[in-house]
Design a protein around this motif. Structure first.
Motif, PDB file in Angstrom:
ATOM      1  N   ASP A 138      34.653  36.017  40.930  1.00  0.00           N
ATOM      2  CA  ASP A 138      35.358  36.540  39.745  1.00  0.00           C
ATOM      3  C   ASP A 138      36.759  37.010  40.134  1.00  0.00           C
ATOM      4  O   ASP A 138      37.731  36.742  39.419  1.00  0.00           O
ATOM      5  CB  ASP A 138      34.592  37.713  39.124  1.00  0.00           C
ATOM      6  CG  ASP A 138      33.218  37.294  38.622  1.00  0.00           C
ATOM      7  OD1 ASP A 138      33.098  36.148  38.143  1.00  0.00           O
ATOM      8  OD2 ASP A 138      32.278  38.104  38.719  1.00  0.00           O
ATOM      9  N   GLY A 139      36.840  37.725  41.243  1.00  0.00           N
ATOM     10  CA  GLY A 139      38.137  38.177  41.743  1.00  0.00           C
ATOM     11  C   GLY A 139      39.027  37.000  42.096  1.00  0.00           C
ATOM     12  O   GLY A 139      40.204  36.969  41.726  1.00  0.00           O
ATOM     13  N   GLN A 140      38.421  36.026  42.787  1.00  0.00           N
ATOM     14  CA  GLN A 140      39.185  34.847  43.206  1.00  0.00           C
ATOM     15  C   GLN A 140      39.738  34.079  42.012  1.00  0.00           C
ATOM     16  O   GLN A 140      40.903  33.680  42.011  1.00  0.00           O
ATOM     17  CB  GLN A 140      38.290  33.902  44.025  1.00  0.00           C
ATOM     18  CG  GLN A 140      38.159  34.312  45.475  1.00  0.00           C
ATOM     19  CD  GLN A 140      37.015  33.597  46.186  1.00  0.00           C
ATOM     20  OE1 GLN A 140      36.127  33.011  45.543  1.00  0.00           O
ATOM     21  NE2 GLN A 140      37.021  33.653  47.508  1.00  0.00           N
ATOM     22  N   SER A 141      38.903  33.885  40.982  1.00  0.00           N
ATOM     23  CA  SER A 141      39.389  33.054  39.874  1.00  0.00           C
ATOM     24  C   SER A 141      40.431  33.785  39.032  1.00  0.00           C
ATOM     25  O   SER A 141      41.376  33.165  38.548  1.00  0.00           O
ATOM     26  CB  SER A 141      38.244  32.497  39.023  1.00  0.00           C
ATOM     27  OG  SER A 141      37.375  33.515  38.650  1.00  0.00           O
ATOM     28  N   LEU A 142      40.289  35.106  38.885  1.00  0.00           N
ATOM     29  CA  LEU A 142      41.334  35.847  38.172  1.00  0.00           C
ATOM     30  C   LEU A 142      42.661  35.763  38.939  1.00  0.00           C
ATOM     31  O   LEU A 142      43.726  35.546  38.350  1.00  0.00           O
ATOM     32  CB  LEU A 142      40.940  37.316  37.973  1.00  0.00           C
ATOM     33  CG  LEU A 142      41.990  38.141  37.224  1.00  0.00           C
ATOM     34  CD1 LEU A 142      42.079  37.736  35.757  1.00  0.00           C
ATOM     35  CD2 LEU A 142      41.728  39.632  37.334  1.00  0.00           C
TER      36      LEU A 142
END
Ligand code: GDP
Ligand code: MG
Length: 177
Positions: A138-142
């Motif tokens: 989730d962090g990576q895609s944001l």
């Protein structure tokens, strides 16, 4: 300036932002003084801390600003962002709301910050993986969507703290030199 300051080639200002109690002050105390505090003292924040960092053959004085708890009241003013070349935007991997609020923080950063500001997104408290509410992906895609650097950190166990600040300072140096 004293002789110590004269040795520095650049002074970079950067700010810490994100919801209350995500670990901003502890990330800074870990980076600047290698200290961690179990208790949170939201209203006794230091204004800023310095650390000198060598990037290539240059010595950079990083001036990192911390809030004194104003983020609780969404009362961070434009002067906090003024002149900042970088921002560490922090959420807590064990509290999904702090991740969901990142949109608001990014909006504020883009309103008050300079357009070429280097933003590093940090998912803090990676040591508490048993209580995780936000996945690494989730962090990576944001970060990918918003064009940010990304790392998960633990101020408590000193994981990726040095790397996060160094990445930000190195990127600022690349952009400004
Ligand atoms: P701030 O309000 O964003 O400045 O957050 P603080 O630095 O004051 O930290 C809030 C609370 O989270 C304190 O009780 C800290 O001890 C705790 N904390 C901060 N970073 C970490 C971390 O990496 N791991 C764990 N387990 N706790 C942390
Ligand atoms: Mg704080």
């Amino acid at each position: 300036a004293n002789s110590f300051d004269d040795e520095c080639d650049y002074l970079f200002k950067a700010v810490l932002i994100g919801d209350s109690a995500v670990g901003k002050s502890n990330l800074l105390s870990r980076f600047a003084r290698d200290e961690f505090h179990l208790d949170s003292k939201p209203t006794i924040g230091v204004e800023f801390a310095y650390r000198n960092i060598r990037v290539g053959d240059k010595l950079i004085k990083a001036q990192i600003w911390d809030t004194a708890g104003q983020e609780r009241f969404r009362a961070i003013t434009s002067s906090y962002y003024r002149g900042a070349l970088g921002a560490l935007l922090v959420y807590d991997i064990t509290r999904k709301a702090t991740f969901e609020n990142l949109k608001k923080w990014l909006h504020e950063l883009r309103e008050f910050g300079s357009s070429d500001m280097v933003i590093v997104l940090l998912g803090n408290k990676s040591d508490l993986c048993q209580s995780r509410q936000v996945g690494v992906e989730d962090g990576q895609s944001l970060a990918q969507l918003e064009g940010l650097c990304f790392m998960e950190t633990s101020a408590k166990e000193n994981v990726n703290v040095e790397e996060a600040f160094l990445q930000m300072v190195t990127k600022i140096h690349e952009i400004t030199s």
